[in-house]
Scaffold this active site. Sequence first.
Site, short mmCIF file in Angstrom:
data_model
loop_
_atom_site.label_atom_id
_atom_site.label_comp_id
_atom_site.label_asym_id
_atom_site.label_seq_id
_atom_site.Cartn_x
_atom_site.Cartn_y
_atom_site.Cartn_z
N TYR A 47 -3.34 3.70 0.91
CA TYR A 47 -2.19 2.81 1.09
C TYR A 47 -1.60 2.54 -0.28
O TYR A 47 -2.32 2.20 -1.22
CB TYR A 47 -2.62 1.50 1.75
CG TYR A 47 -1.50 0.49 1.94
CD1 TYR A 47 -1.41 -0.64 1.13
CD2 TYR A 47 -0.53 0.67 2.92
CE1 TYR A 47 -0.39 -1.57 1.31
CE2 TYR A 47 0.49 -0.26 3.12
CZ TYR A 47 0.56 -1.38 2.30
OH TYR A 47 1.57 -2.29 2.48
N LYS A 64 -1.55 -6.77 -8.74
CA LYS A 64 -2.66 -7.70 -8.51
C LYS A 64 -3.18 -8.34 -9.81
O LYS A 64 -2.58 -9.27 -10.33
CB LYS A 64 -3.79 -6.97 -7.75
CG LYS A 64 -3.33 -6.49 -6.34
CD LYS A 64 -4.42 -5.79 -5.59
CE LYS A 64 -3.91 -5.05 -4.39
NZ LYS A 64 -3.78 -5.87 -3.19
N ASP A 92 -2.89 5.49 -8.36
CA ASP A 92 -2.47 4.17 -7.89
C ASP A 92 -3.64 3.21 -8.12
O ASP A 92 -4.58 3.16 -7.32
CB ASP A 92 -2.07 4.23 -6.42
CG ASP A 92 -1.71 2.84 -5.90
OD1 ASP A 92 -1.34 2.73 -4.71
OD2 ASP A 92 -1.81 1.87 -6.67
P1 KE4 Z 1 1.81 -4.88 -2.76
O1 KE4 Z 1 3.22 -4.35 -2.52
O2 KE4 Z 1 1.18 -5.43 -1.51
O3 KE4 Z 1 1.75 -5.83 -3.97
O4 KE4 Z 1 0.90 -3.63 -3.24
C1 KE4 Z 1 0.86 -2.50 -2.40
C2 KE4 Z 1 -0.41 -1.71 -2.73
C3 KE4 Z 1 -0.29 -0.55 -3.48
N1 KE4 Z 1 -1.38 0.19 -3.79
C4 KE4 Z 1 -2.62 -0.19 -3.39
C5 KE4 Z 1 -3.79 0.67 -3.76
C6 KE4 Z 1 -2.79 -1.38 -2.63
O5 KE4 Z 1 -4.03 -1.73 -2.23
C7 KE4 Z 1 -1.68 -2.16 -2.30
C8 KE4 Z 1 -1.77 -3.42 -1.48
N2 KE4 Z 1 -3.08 -3.81 -1.07
C9 KE4 Z 1 -3.17 -4.51 0.19
C10 KE4 Z 1 -4.65 -4.79 0.51
N3 KE4 Z 1 -5.42 -3.61 0.60
C11 KE4 Z 1 -2.35 -5.75 0.19
C12 KE4 Z 1 -2.65 -6.76 1.28
C13 KE4 Z 1 -1.47 -6.94 2.20
O6 KE4 Z 1 -0.82 -5.95 2.56
O7 KE4 Z 1 -1.25 -8.11 2.58
#
Ligand code: KE4
Length: 440
Positions: free
Chosen positions: A155, A278, A250
């Site tokens: 993801y 994060k 990523d």
């Molecule tokens: P955000 O757009 O949610 O800040 O980041 C996206 C993203 C990109 N790359 C990786 C490896 C990620 O894990 C994420 C987002 N992580 C999820 C939890 N696994 C966010 C939680 C959510 O969607 O509420």
Amino acid sequence: MDQITDLNTNPDKRKNSVSLFAKAQGLIPGGVNSPVRAFGSVAATPVFYDRAEGAYIFDVDGNKYIDFIGSWGPMILGHRPPAVMQAVEQQLAKGTSYGAPCEAELVLAELITNLVPNIDMVRMVSSGTEATMSALRLARGFTKREKIIKFEGNYHGHSDALLVSAGSGVATLSIPGTPGVTEGAAKDTLVARYNDLDSVEQLLAHNKDQVAAIIVEPIAGNMGLVPPAKGFHEGLRALCDEFGALLIFDEVISGFRAALGGAQELLNIKADLVTYGKIIGGGFPVGCFAGREEIMKCLAPAGSVYQAGTLSGNPIAMTAGIATLTELAKDGGAVYGRLNAKGALLEQGLKDAVAAAGIEACVQRMGSLATVFFTQGPVTDWQSASRSDTDQFSRYFKLMLEAGFIIAPSQYECLFVSDAHTEADITAFTDAVKAALSEL
Ligand code: KE4
């Protein structure tokens, strides 16, 4: 065991969460601003939180929990770490957003480039999604190629091109091809199998000179914790070099968590572009993409690849990120020894709990990230992860919540250990897991 089918079985314990959620659903789609928070896959009513401190989080009904989500990764120091709070309070007195350059942006950029040797330049954005979306555009602009390769179960946020076969909330909610993502947006996204170099080589060979980049979670955290197989990333690096594609790590989860230099340091692999989020915002909205000058200088206004953001480089987020990375870098990154030791304690306790329960489950961990999979291990890719018994995970989740522990409401996420968790917190957690698994 009487099934805990919903948190409403404890109406007095979480009645304020229940009423807030009921109201929220009339104002916010699904009652939440990010799907995985809705507890949909665990058939429970989401908990609304009031405050957090260290390893602990308190809901709007005053219930206390030990928090193993940590805002999905940012809270590596625990909630409200004093050094970060103090720095943010000082910045608040000077303003919250200028829409113009400020020194904190340089300080954080310099910190990141000092901590990650193969990074010359960074561009700040406000989320991990923006970071990966922009990194892909930059890779396409730099290589003048159109296709990208991602991995099933990885993801990278919710930009159209990357929502194909995604993990995290997309996998959790079993959303197939997401409506709204057009065929045109998805046609240039090729999907390989994690830990399977042959699947990557086949795509590269069949799309010769067309693949701009391979984007990968170097330590997969969005199908549950799936470590890279030995040689996987070395193979990706070699294939990228052979076929002229950029390698994008990523590191939104693994960045400054796997090691001070992130997964690149831990795995001794140099990617061409790296995305972060994060942790580098210390709990404030942030993302960044970074790499060597030759590539980064293609970005506007230095180059012609356009990317922008109103709150990019926000002074508060930059200040929180600076304070967080400064804390993590203290004593040569001694915190990572503590995090890894706590991770090992967690892993052993979870493995003992699974063995005692005699159920079909496995525990996988890297550093301070871990997952209990309700399937026979090893889990090496999406195919094996998706064999997990999500109904059993749902029962486990609710038993843990009732026992006072917050874990991700999805089989396809991780446990996040922070420097604020004590050994006693971790032992209490694994003891509760042992009790819960024996009740399944
Ligand atoms: P955000 O757009 O949610 O800040 O980041 C996206 C993203 C990109 N790359 C990786 C490896 C990620 O894990 C994420 C987002 N992580 C999820 C939890 N696994 C966010 C939680 C959510 O969607 O509420």
